[in-house]
Write a protein that holds these residues in place. Sequence first.
Motif, PDB file in Angstrom:
ATOM      1  N   HIS A  36       2.571 -25.387  -9.547  1.00  0.00           N
ATOM      2  CA  HIS A  36       3.687 -25.605 -10.475  1.00  0.00           C
ATOM      3  C   HIS A  36       4.251 -24.305 -11.030  1.00  0.00           C
ATOM      4  CE1 HIS A  36       2.761 -29.826 -10.191  1.00  0.00           C
ATOM      5  NE2 HIS A  36       1.504 -29.593 -10.531  1.00  0.00           N
ATOM      6  N   ASP A  37       3.697 -23.170 -10.612  1.00  0.00           N
ATOM      7  CA  ASP A  37       4.193 -21.875 -11.069  1.00  0.00           C
ATOM      8  C   ASP A  37       5.114 -21.204 -10.056  1.00  0.00           C
ATOM      9  OD1 ASP A  37       2.749 -22.122 -13.413  1.00  0.00           O
ATOM     10  OD2 ASP A  37       0.985 -21.094 -12.601  1.00  0.00           O
ATOM     11  N   LEU A  38       5.471 -21.916  -8.997  1.00  0.00           N
ATOM     12  CA  LEU A  38       6.285 -21.316  -7.942  1.00  0.00           C
ATOM     13  C   LEU A  38       7.724 -21.104  -8.392  1.00  0.00           C
ATOM     14  CD1 LEU A  38       5.158 -23.423  -4.837  1.00  0.00           C
ATOM     15  CD2 LEU A  38       4.550 -21.053  -5.338  1.00  0.00           C
ATOM     16  N   ASP A  39       8.336 -20.074  -7.825  1.00  0.00           N
ATOM     17  CA  ASP A  39       9.757 -19.827  -8.021  1.00  0.00           C
ATOM     18  C   ASP A  39      10.583 -20.216  -6.806  1.00  0.00           C
ATOM     19  OD1 ASP A  39       9.703 -18.243 -10.659  1.00  0.00           O
ATOM     20  OD2 ASP A  39       8.242 -17.178  -9.425  1.00  0.00           O
ATOM     21  N   LEU A  99       2.694 -31.983  -4.106  1.00  0.00           N
ATOM     22  CA  LEU A  99       2.030 -30.733  -4.467  1.00  0.00           C
ATOM     23  C   LEU A  99       2.761 -29.920  -5.523  1.00  0.00           C
ATOM     24  CD1 LEU A  99      -0.389 -28.854  -3.804  1.00  0.00           C
ATOM     25  CD2 LEU A  99       1.111 -27.716  -2.136  1.00  0.00           C
ATOM     26  N   VAL A 100       4.001 -29.532  -5.289  1.00  0.00           N
ATOM     27  CA  VAL A 100       4.623 -28.501  -6.118  1.00  0.00           C
ATOM     28  C   VAL A 100       5.565 -29.020  -7.188  1.00  0.00           C
ATOM     29  CG1 VAL A 100       4.448 -26.904  -4.192  1.00  0.00           C
ATOM     30  CG2 VAL A 100       6.606 -28.095  -4.588  1.00  0.00           C
ATOM     31  N   GLY A 101       5.968 -30.300  -7.126  1.00  0.00           N
ATOM     32  CA  GLY A 101       6.903 -30.813  -8.113  1.00  0.00           C
ATOM     33  C   GLY A 101       8.349 -30.538  -7.738  1.00  0.00           C
ATOM     34  N   GLY A 102       9.259 -30.992  -8.601  1.00  0.00           N
ATOM     35  CA  GLY A 102      10.676 -30.967  -8.252  1.00  0.00           C
ATOM     36  C   GLY A 102      11.490 -29.858  -8.863  1.00  0.00           C
ATOM     37  N   ASP A 103      10.881 -28.974  -9.652  1.00  0.00           N
ATOM     38  CA  ASP A 103      11.660 -27.937 -10.321  1.00  0.00           C
ATOM     39  C   ASP A 103      11.854 -26.682  -9.479  1.00  0.00           C
ATOM     40  OD1 ASP A 103      11.973 -29.484 -12.575  1.00  0.00           O
ATOM     41  OD2 ASP A 103      10.139 -28.742 -13.516  1.00  0.00           O
ATOM     42  N   VAL A 104      11.010 -26.470  -8.488  1.00  0.00           N
ATOM     43  CA  VAL A 104      11.093 -25.254  -7.684  1.00  0.00           C
ATOM     44  C   VAL A 104      12.267 -25.357  -6.712  1.00  0.00           C
ATOM     45  CG1 VAL A 104       9.476 -26.170  -5.957  1.00  0.00           C
ATOM     46  CG2 VAL A 104       9.814 -23.709  -6.149  1.00  0.00           C
ATOM     47  N   LEU A 105      12.968 -24.242  -6.524  1.00  0.00           N
ATOM     48  CA  LEU A 105      14.007 -24.190  -5.507  1.00  0.00           C
ATOM     49  C   LEU A 105      13.341 -24.301  -4.140  1.00  0.00           C
ATOM     50  CD1 LEU A 105      16.931 -23.681  -4.584  1.00  0.00           C
ATOM     51  CD2 LEU A 105      16.411 -21.233  -4.634  1.00  0.00           C
ATOM     52  N   THR A 162       6.694 -15.800  -7.475  1.00  0.00           N
ATOM     53  CA  THR A 162       5.799 -16.301  -6.435  1.00  0.00           C
ATOM     54  C   THR A 162       6.555 -17.262  -5.531  1.00  0.00           C
ATOM     55  OG1 THR A 162       3.913 -16.184  -7.953  1.00  0.00           O
ATOM     56  CG2 THR A 162       3.633 -17.490  -5.954  1.00  0.00           C
ATOM     57  N   ALA A 163       6.312 -17.154  -4.237  1.00  0.00           N
ATOM     58  CA  ALA A 163       6.935 -18.059  -3.268  1.00  0.00           C
ATOM     59  C   ALA A 163       5.875 -18.669  -2.368  1.00  0.00           C
ATOM     60  CB  ALA A 163       7.965 -17.317  -2.421  1.00  0.00           C
ATOM     61  N   LEU A 164       6.106 -19.917  -1.976  1.00  0.00           N
ATOM     62  CA  LEU A 164       5.292 -20.598  -0.978  1.00  0.00           C
ATOM     63  C   LEU A 164       6.142 -20.755   0.273  1.00  0.00           C
ATOM     64  CD1 LEU A 164       2.790 -22.245  -0.043  1.00  0.00           C
ATOM     65  CD2 LEU A 164       3.909 -24.269  -1.029  1.00  0.00           C
ATOM     66  N   GLY A 209      -0.163 -26.292  10.938  1.00  0.00           N
ATOM     67  CA  GLY A 209       0.509 -26.020   9.674  1.00  0.00           C
ATOM     68  C   GLY A 209       0.036 -24.671   9.174  1.00  0.00           C
ATOM     69  N   CYS A 210       0.946 -23.912   8.564  1.00  0.00           N
ATOM     70  CA  CYS A 210       0.615 -22.589   8.053  1.00  0.00           C
ATOM     71  C   CYS A 210       1.346 -22.384   6.741  1.00  0.00           C
ATOM     72  CB  CYS A 210       1.015 -21.519   9.059  1.00  0.00           C
ATOM     73  SG  CYS A 210       0.642 -19.824   8.549  1.00  0.00           S
ATOM     74  N   ALA A 211       0.689 -21.758   5.775  1.00  0.00           N
ATOM     75  CA  ALA A 211       1.301 -21.521   4.473  1.00  0.00           C
ATOM     76  C   ALA A 211       0.966 -20.119   3.988  1.00  0.00           C
ATOM     77  CB  ALA A 211       0.810 -22.554   3.458  1.00  0.00           C
ATOM     78  N   LEU A 212       1.973 -19.437   3.457  1.00  0.00           N
ATOM     79  CA  LEU A 212       1.807 -18.104   2.900  1.00  0.00           C
ATOM     80  C   LEU A 212       2.181 -18.144   1.423  1.00  0.00           C
ATOM     81  CD1 LEU A 212       3.808 -16.116   5.624  1.00  0.00           C
ATOM     82  CD2 LEU A 212       1.379 -16.739   5.691  1.00  0.00           C
ATOM     83  N   LEU A 213       1.292 -17.650   0.575  1.00  0.00           N
ATOM     84  CA  LEU A 213       1.631 -17.455  -0.828  1.00  0.00           C
ATOM     85  C   LEU A 213       2.007 -15.986  -1.009  1.00  0.00           C
ATOM     86  CD1 LEU A 213      -0.905 -19.571  -2.918  1.00  0.00           C
ATOM     87  CD2 LEU A 213       1.583 -19.682  -3.009  1.00  0.00           C
ATOM     88  N   VAL A 214       3.244 -15.758  -1.383  1.00  0.00           N
ATOM     89  CA  VAL A 214       3.789 -14.407  -1.519  1.00  0.00           C
ATOM     90  C   VAL A 214       4.061 -14.136  -2.990  1.00  0.00           C
ATOM     91  CG1 VAL A 214       5.679 -12.872  -0.857  1.00  0.00           C
ATOM     92  CG2 VAL A 214       4.836 -14.582   0.763  1.00  0.00           C
ATOM     93  N   THR A 215       3.585 -13.000  -3.483  1.00  0.00           N
ATOM     94  CA  THR A 215       3.766 -12.651  -4.885  1.00  0.00           C
ATOM     95  C   THR A 215       4.308 -11.232  -5.006  1.00  0.00           C
ATOM     96  OG1 THR A 215       1.580 -11.663  -5.238  1.00  0.00           O
ATOM     97  CG2 THR A 215       1.740 -14.061  -5.431  1.00  0.00           C
ATOM     98  N   THR A 216       4.737 -10.898  -6.211  1.00  0.00           N
ATOM     99  CA  THR A 216       5.250  -9.546  -6.471  1.00  0.00           C
ATOM    100  C   THR A 216       4.271  -8.705  -7.282  1.00  0.00           C
ATOM    101  OG1 THR A 216       6.367 -10.334  -8.475  1.00  0.00           O
ATOM    102  CG2 THR A 216       7.644 -10.357  -6.431  1.00  0.00           C
ATOM    103  N   ASP A 217       3.083  -9.230  -7.537  1.00  0.00           N
ATOM    104  CA  ASP A 217       2.144  -8.457  -8.360  1.00  0.00           C
ATOM    105  C   ASP A 217       0.912  -7.989  -7.601  1.00  0.00           C
ATOM    106  OD1 ASP A 217       1.057 -10.964  -8.147  1.00  0.00           O
ATOM    107  OD2 ASP A 217       1.274 -11.457 -10.262  1.00  0.00           O
TER     108      ASP A 217
END
Length: 349
Positions: free
Chosen positions: A72-75, A100-106, A133-135, A162-170
């Motif tokens: 739920h913290d994704l951008d 999983l992520v909810g409806g607020d994320v773009l 953060t991006a998924l 299936g493959c997933a990458l969590l990308v962050t700026t920190d």
Amino acid sequence: MRTTDMYLRSIGVHVPPVVSIETAVAEGRYPSDEMDYFRLGGAAVAGDVPAPELALRAARHAFERSGGMSPHDLDLMLYADVWHQGPEGWEPHFYLQRHLVGGDVLAMELRAGCCGLFSALRLAAGYLRPGGTALLVGADNHGTPLVDRWRMIEGNVMGDAGCALLVTTDTGFAELRSVNVTVLPEAEAVNDGGVPMFPPDATVGRTLDFAARNREFRKRMLDGDGAGLMLSIQRTLIELVERTLKEAGITLDEVARVAFPHGRWDELEHRAVNWFGLTLADTTWEYGAGIGHLGVSDQFVALDHLLAVGALAPGDYVLLVGTGAGTTMACAVLRILDIPAAYASGGPR
């Protein structure tokens, strides 16, 4: 594109069980006279598990490995694929938003061929702000009536994953140093098969046979500047790799491993040896030959494999190279900062 402050926090994968090439031959699905030459091991086969479910399992795996990140913290969430995902008129990323992520994320789906996850990386690098953060997810199940996974591409087979990458700026276990995607427009017709654009294939039940389409395109090239087009493809890919390495501040000699699309060993050997001075041992070909071409996920599932088997160490550089219909070409350089504990302890695949 030189990237700064872009990191892979975690990778999640879901690779279904592999059906061996021997089983496919015994069942009459794969030609026995091609076994020795192409040296394939098999294909990961998801059965009737939908591609969005493969994506969801991979995304959950990525969050399990993330060290406490919340969906739920994704951008941003980008969903890449090459094959049909579900009912027409329905969007696959909605499935992840519901479960999983909810409806607020773009969130949006990307159709960029086999370079889809590279395009997602490029978009995320331009979108995320400090603390963002991006998924990025990719998934395909090729086991449908309009595809013969064992014969669709000569010298290769189609796998599911299936493959997933969590990308962050920190922070993360790997730094994204550079990523680029380009298209060679004059090769747009490589995969069109010479068939009408309308009505679309799926609406009339036309099968997808890349082997036949490639033969048809080569025939067309004989009547045109085929040699010039192939030279343009070679030159464009070499220049793209060189530019990406330069932006990353390294040379090819400093790269520990190279991940190409899972494909024919002879074509890869030609490109690796003649174009880049590499050997098959420098690449992830052997692993890819055992699970098949996964659509959008090859290079990133292979990266996960390299980490899992201890083939990478902190400080290593990894070069990821993508090619796809269009002709699309992509490249990324990652620097491994540390090996996450998840790889030491195994963890769900």
